[in-house]
Design an enzyme around this catalytic site. Sequence first.
Site, PDB file in Angstrom:
ATOM      1  N   LYS A  23      36.862  35.799  33.856  1.00  0.00           N
ATOM      2  CA  LYS A  23      36.258  34.927  34.876  1.00  0.00           C
ATOM      3  C   LYS A  23      35.515  35.760  35.923  1.00  0.00           C
ATOM      4  O   LYS A  23      34.374  35.469  36.269  1.00  0.00           O
ATOM      5  CB  LYS A  23      37.357  34.100  35.566  1.00  0.00           C
ATOM      6  CG  LYS A  23      36.921  33.448  36.868  1.00  0.00           C
ATOM      7  CD  LYS A  23      38.036  32.689  37.551  1.00  0.00           C
ATOM      8  CE  LYS A  23      38.982  33.506  38.389  1.00  0.00           C
ATOM      9  NZ  LYS A  23      38.533  33.839  39.750  1.00  0.00           N
ATOM     10  N   ASN A  24      36.171  36.819  36.412  1.00  0.00           N
ATOM     11  CA  ASN A  24      35.586  37.570  37.527  1.00  0.00           C
ATOM     12  C   ASN A  24      34.462  38.504  37.096  1.00  0.00           C
ATOM     13  O   ASN A  24      33.866  39.192  37.919  1.00  0.00           O
ATOM     14  CB  ASN A  24      36.682  38.333  38.288  1.00  0.00           C
ATOM     15  CG  ASN A  24      37.561  37.374  39.074  1.00  0.00           C
ATOM     16  OD1 ASN A  24      37.219  36.195  39.220  1.00  0.00           O
ATOM     17  ND2 ASN A  24      38.696  37.858  39.574  1.00  0.00           N
ATOM     18  N   CYS A 122      40.743  30.392  52.873  1.00  0.00           N
ATOM     19  CA  CYS A 122      41.312  30.017  51.583  1.00  0.00           C
ATOM     20  C   CYS A 122      42.800  30.334  51.589  1.00  0.00           C
ATOM     21  O   CYS A 122      43.288  31.026  52.484  1.00  0.00           O
ATOM     22  CB  CYS A 122      40.527  30.698  50.477  1.00  0.00           C
ATOM     23  SG  CYS A 122      41.353  31.828  49.440  1.00  0.00           S
ATOM     24  N   ARG A 127      39.392  35.958  54.190  1.00  0.00           N
ATOM     25  CA  ARG A 127      38.271  36.277  53.306  1.00  0.00           C
ATOM     26  C   ARG A 127      36.901  36.252  53.986  1.00  0.00           C
ATOM     27  O   ARG A 127      36.026  35.458  53.643  1.00  0.00           O
ATOM     28  CB  ARG A 127      38.282  35.352  52.078  1.00  0.00           C
ATOM     29  CG  ARG A 127      39.586  35.396  51.330  1.00  0.00           C
ATOM     30  CD  ARG A 127      39.565  34.629  50.057  1.00  0.00           C
ATOM     31  NE  ARG A 127      38.889  35.356  48.988  1.00  0.00           N
ATOM     32  CZ  ARG A 127      38.962  35.012  47.716  1.00  0.00           C
ATOM     33  NH1 ARG A 127      39.657  33.968  47.344  1.00  0.00           N
ATOM     34  NH2 ARG A 127      38.333  35.717  46.809  1.00  0.00           N
ATOM     35  N   ASP A 312      45.790  40.422  41.612  1.00  0.00           N
ATOM     36  CA  ASP A 312      45.739  39.192  40.819  1.00  0.00           C
ATOM     37  C   ASP A 312      46.883  39.102  39.799  1.00  0.00           C
ATOM     38  O   ASP A 312      46.987  38.102  39.085  1.00  0.00           O
ATOM     39  CB  ASP A 312      44.378  39.052  40.123  1.00  0.00           C
ATOM     40  CG  ASP A 312      43.250  38.842  41.127  1.00  0.00           C
ATOM     41  OD1 ASP A 312      43.542  38.452  42.271  1.00  0.00           O
ATOM     42  OD2 ASP A 312      42.078  39.061  40.769  1.00  0.00           O
ATOM     43  N   ILE A 334      46.096  43.771  49.653  1.00  0.00           N
ATOM     44  CA  ILE A 334      44.697  43.307  49.609  1.00  0.00           C
ATOM     45  C   ILE A 334      44.528  42.032  50.440  1.00  0.00           C
ATOM     46  O   ILE A 334      43.630  41.931  51.253  1.00  0.00           O
ATOM     47  CB  ILE A 334      44.247  43.016  48.151  1.00  0.00           C
ATOM     48  CG1 ILE A 334      44.522  44.220  47.240  1.00  0.00           C
ATOM     49  CG2 ILE A 334      42.772  42.596  48.107  1.00  0.00           C
ATOM     50  CD1 ILE A 334      43.689  45.445  47.474  1.00  0.00           C
ATOM     51  N   ARG A 404      41.187  26.748  37.071  1.00  0.00           N
ATOM     52  CA  ARG A 404      40.067  27.541  37.590  1.00  0.00           C
ATOM     53  C   ARG A 404      39.971  28.879  36.863  1.00  0.00           C
ATOM     54  O   ARG A 404      38.892  29.459  36.766  1.00  0.00           O
ATOM     55  CB  ARG A 404      40.264  27.814  39.080  1.00  0.00           C
ATOM     56  CG  ARG A 404      40.190  26.572  39.930  1.00  0.00           C
ATOM     57  CD  ARG A 404      40.248  26.925  41.376  1.00  0.00           C
ATOM     58  NE  ARG A 404      39.166  27.861  41.699  1.00  0.00           N
ATOM     59  CZ  ARG A 404      38.920  28.329  42.893  1.00  0.00           C
ATOM     60  NH1 ARG A 404      39.665  27.958  43.898  1.00  0.00           N
ATOM     61  NH2 ARG A 404      37.931  29.174  43.103  1.00  0.00           N
TER      62      ARG A 404
HETATM   63  N1  EPU Z   1      36.889  41.759  53.033  1.00  0.00           N
HETATM   64  C1  EPU Z   1      36.391  41.848  54.312  1.00  0.00           C
HETATM   65  N2  EPU Z   1      35.053  41.673  54.495  1.00  0.00           N
HETATM   66  C2  EPU Z   1      34.194  41.402  53.479  1.00  0.00           C
HETATM   67  C3  EPU Z   1      34.709  41.314  52.156  1.00  0.00           C
HETATM   68  C4  EPU Z   1      36.061  41.495  51.969  1.00  0.00           C
HETATM   69  O1  EPU Z   1      37.132  42.081  55.257  1.00  0.00           O
HETATM   70  O2  EPU Z   1      32.984  41.233  53.730  1.00  0.00           O
HETATM   71  C5  EPU Z   1      38.336  41.961  52.789  1.00  0.00           C
HETATM   72  C6  EPU Z   1      39.023  40.716  52.244  1.00  0.00           C
HETATM   73  O3  EPU Z   1      39.378  39.824  53.273  1.00  0.00           O
HETATM   74  C7  EPU Z   1      40.215  41.308  51.520  1.00  0.00           C
HETATM   75  C8  EPU Z   1      39.660  42.639  50.987  1.00  0.00           C
HETATM   76  O4  EPU Z   1      38.483  42.908  51.757  1.00  0.00           O
HETATM   77  O5  EPU Z   1      41.251  41.549  52.420  1.00  0.00           O
HETATM   78  C9  EPU Z   1      39.281  42.666  49.528  1.00  0.00           C
HETATM   79  O6  EPU Z   1      38.517  41.525  49.215  1.00  0.00           O
HETATM   80  P1  EPU Z   1      37.391  41.513  48.083  1.00  0.00           P
HETATM   81  O7  EPU Z   1      36.072  41.293  48.749  1.00  0.00           O
HETATM   82  O8  EPU Z   1      37.534  42.688  47.187  1.00  0.00           O
HETATM   83  O9  EPU Z   1      37.760  40.201  47.273  1.00  0.00           O
HETATM   84  P2  EPU Z   1      36.733  39.245  46.578  1.00  0.00           P
HETATM   85  O10 EPU Z   1      35.584  40.026  46.093  1.00  0.00           O
HETATM   86  O11 EPU Z   1      36.474  38.050  47.428  1.00  0.00           O
HETATM   87  C10 EPU Z   1      37.658  39.498  44.138  1.00  0.00           C
HETATM   88  C11 EPU Z   1      38.231  38.586  43.092  1.00  0.00           C
HETATM   89  C12 EPU Z   1      39.621  38.134  43.530  1.00  0.00           C
HETATM   90  C13 EPU Z   1      40.507  39.375  43.701  1.00  0.00           C
HETATM   91  C14 EPU Z   1      39.839  40.348  44.693  1.00  0.00           C
HETATM   92  C15 EPU Z   1      40.597  41.660  44.814  1.00  0.00           C
HETATM   93  C16 EPU Z   1      36.237  37.573  42.188  1.00  0.00           C
HETATM   94  C17 EPU Z   1      35.385  36.358  42.010  1.00  0.00           C
HETATM   95  N3  EPU Z   1      37.332  37.439  42.933  1.00  0.00           N
HETATM   96  O12 EPU Z   1      37.598  38.733  45.336  1.00  0.00           O
HETATM   97  O13 EPU Z   1      40.146  37.340  42.467  1.00  0.00           O
HETATM   98  O14 EPU Z   1      41.768  39.011  44.184  1.00  0.00           O
HETATM   99  O15 EPU Z   1      38.499  40.645  44.268  1.00  0.00           O
HETATM  100  O16 EPU Z   1      40.705  42.285  43.581  1.00  0.00           O
HETATM  101  O17 EPU Z   1      35.929  38.619  41.633  1.00  0.00           O
HETATM  102  C18 EPU Z   1      41.451  35.665  41.474  1.00  0.00           C
HETATM  103  O18 EPU Z   1      40.802  35.814  40.423  1.00  0.00           O
HETATM  104  O19 EPU Z   1      42.538  35.021  41.512  1.00  0.00           O
HETATM  105  C19 EPU Z   1      40.976  36.274  42.708  1.00  0.00           C
HETATM  106  C20 EPU Z   1      41.349  35.872  43.912  1.00  0.00           C
END
Ligand code: EPU
Length: 423
Positions: A23-24, A122, A127, A312, A334, A404
């Site tokens: 998915k990701n 969320c 996030r 995850d 995380i 999802r």
């Molecule tokens: N963060 C910030 N600022 C930003 C972006 C992120 O502070 O601009 C923080 C977040 O709040 C969090 C940390 O950085 O504390 C890491 O977040 P990240 O941006 O890596 O998460 P994401 O890209 O929104 C993806 C996956 C998630 C998975 C995380 C961590 C996708 C679509 N989603 O989310 O997947 O948990 O990386 O590996 O790729 C899931 O599939 O169940 C899921 C939640």
Amino acid sequence: MVEKIKVYGGQVINGTIQISGAKNSALPLLAASILSDDGLSLKNVPPLSDIKTMLTLLNKLGIESNITKDNDFSISVNNKTDSINTFTAPYDIVKKMRASILVLGPLLARFGQCRVSLPGGCAIGVRPIDLHLKGLEALGADIELKDGYVCAQAKMGLKGGEFEFPIVTVTGTENLMMAATLANGYTVLKNVAKEPEIVDLANCLNKMGAKITGQGTSEIHIKGVTRLNNTTYTVLPDRIEAGTYAIAAGITRGNLDLIGGDFRSLLTCFITKMEEIGLVFEDIPNGIRVYSSGKINPCHIETKPFPGFPTDLQAQTMSLLCLATGESTVEENIWENRFMHVAELIRMGANISISGHKAIIKGVSSLIGAPVMATDLRASFSLVLAGLAAKGNTIVDRVYHLDRGYCCVEKKLANCGVKIDRI
Ligand code: EPU
């Protein structure tokens, strides 16, 4: 009517599971189709509700897609030069799925403008997307927040630049990498995410004509090009789905062949921890065999960005540790609020206490079936796993979370002798 799942306790899983596409990985790959002058064809896309949401969003922008149902399905995105007729990702779609933010970089890079709704909070954490925005500003974008929307412009196109992420972000890295492919000049992104899904995206973009190097390391270099073209690309297998089913083998003391990819290298840290807990892994052609040694040893888990232990798989692992012969600790590093499953596991007889971002799990000899509520995608499967090992039956409410990110759950489990019913 919100669907529920009835999980019959005391079952043992035995058989073979074909792991679906990730998915990701599929979500950013679909967003990357915006960058192409003539569409993109993806194979092994998992048939999930999040994928449908991304296709609805692309459709709103003017991109049509054809789905061919095979293994899992192929999607060809028809993206003629003039077909994209709006640059807005509306709130009603973004609020359903935060990964919608992945259209920001591609729209801005290709059209020099876009409006993308701010995602909001969320269940697992606040996030924010501040780093996506700062990174795009470093590539010359003008960004304004207005009426709950990110309004971004780069009238003369994006320019190559340098950006160092203060913390590692997966979709942040993906947005910046996609944006930089069509920027004018050379971009260096530092402290980027190294997840296999990032490598998958970079490989697909390169196949479309991008010039990206360093994917899978902490520094990515991108030489901007003027256009990207159609290609056919097969989505990476879902390491989180594979890990989830490996835990099913552990918690039910079963035996599974997980087919579809090199899970040993996609899940190295996870497998090391599972071996410590008492699972046995053997390499088989195009997959991995996993079975229980009969023991569930306590363990210390700390979630980290790749190649560390994946957040995850944290909730599912916690269900397993509820039945360990001693005290385990799980540190979530995380997400600030990813322990929502704890209260539900406690309702099933688990002994867990939380102190800040650490959970202390004292193993119990058995769990007891109960009505429980899924709070997010991974938490929902953790409750199904606990239910499979429990005495009596468990009803998991709000299973739309499960749909999802896990496809054909009933069918995959039934093929391995495990019965769950949607009610
Ligand atoms: N963060 C910030 N600022 C930003 C972006 C992120 O502070 O601009 C923080 C977040 O709040 C969090 C940390 O950085 O504390 C890491 O977040 P990240 O941006 O890596 O998460 P994401 O890209 O929104 C993806 C996956 C998630 C998975 C995380 C961590 C996708 C679509 N989603 O989310 O997947 O948990 O990386 O590996 O790729 C899931 O599939 O169940 C899921 C939640």
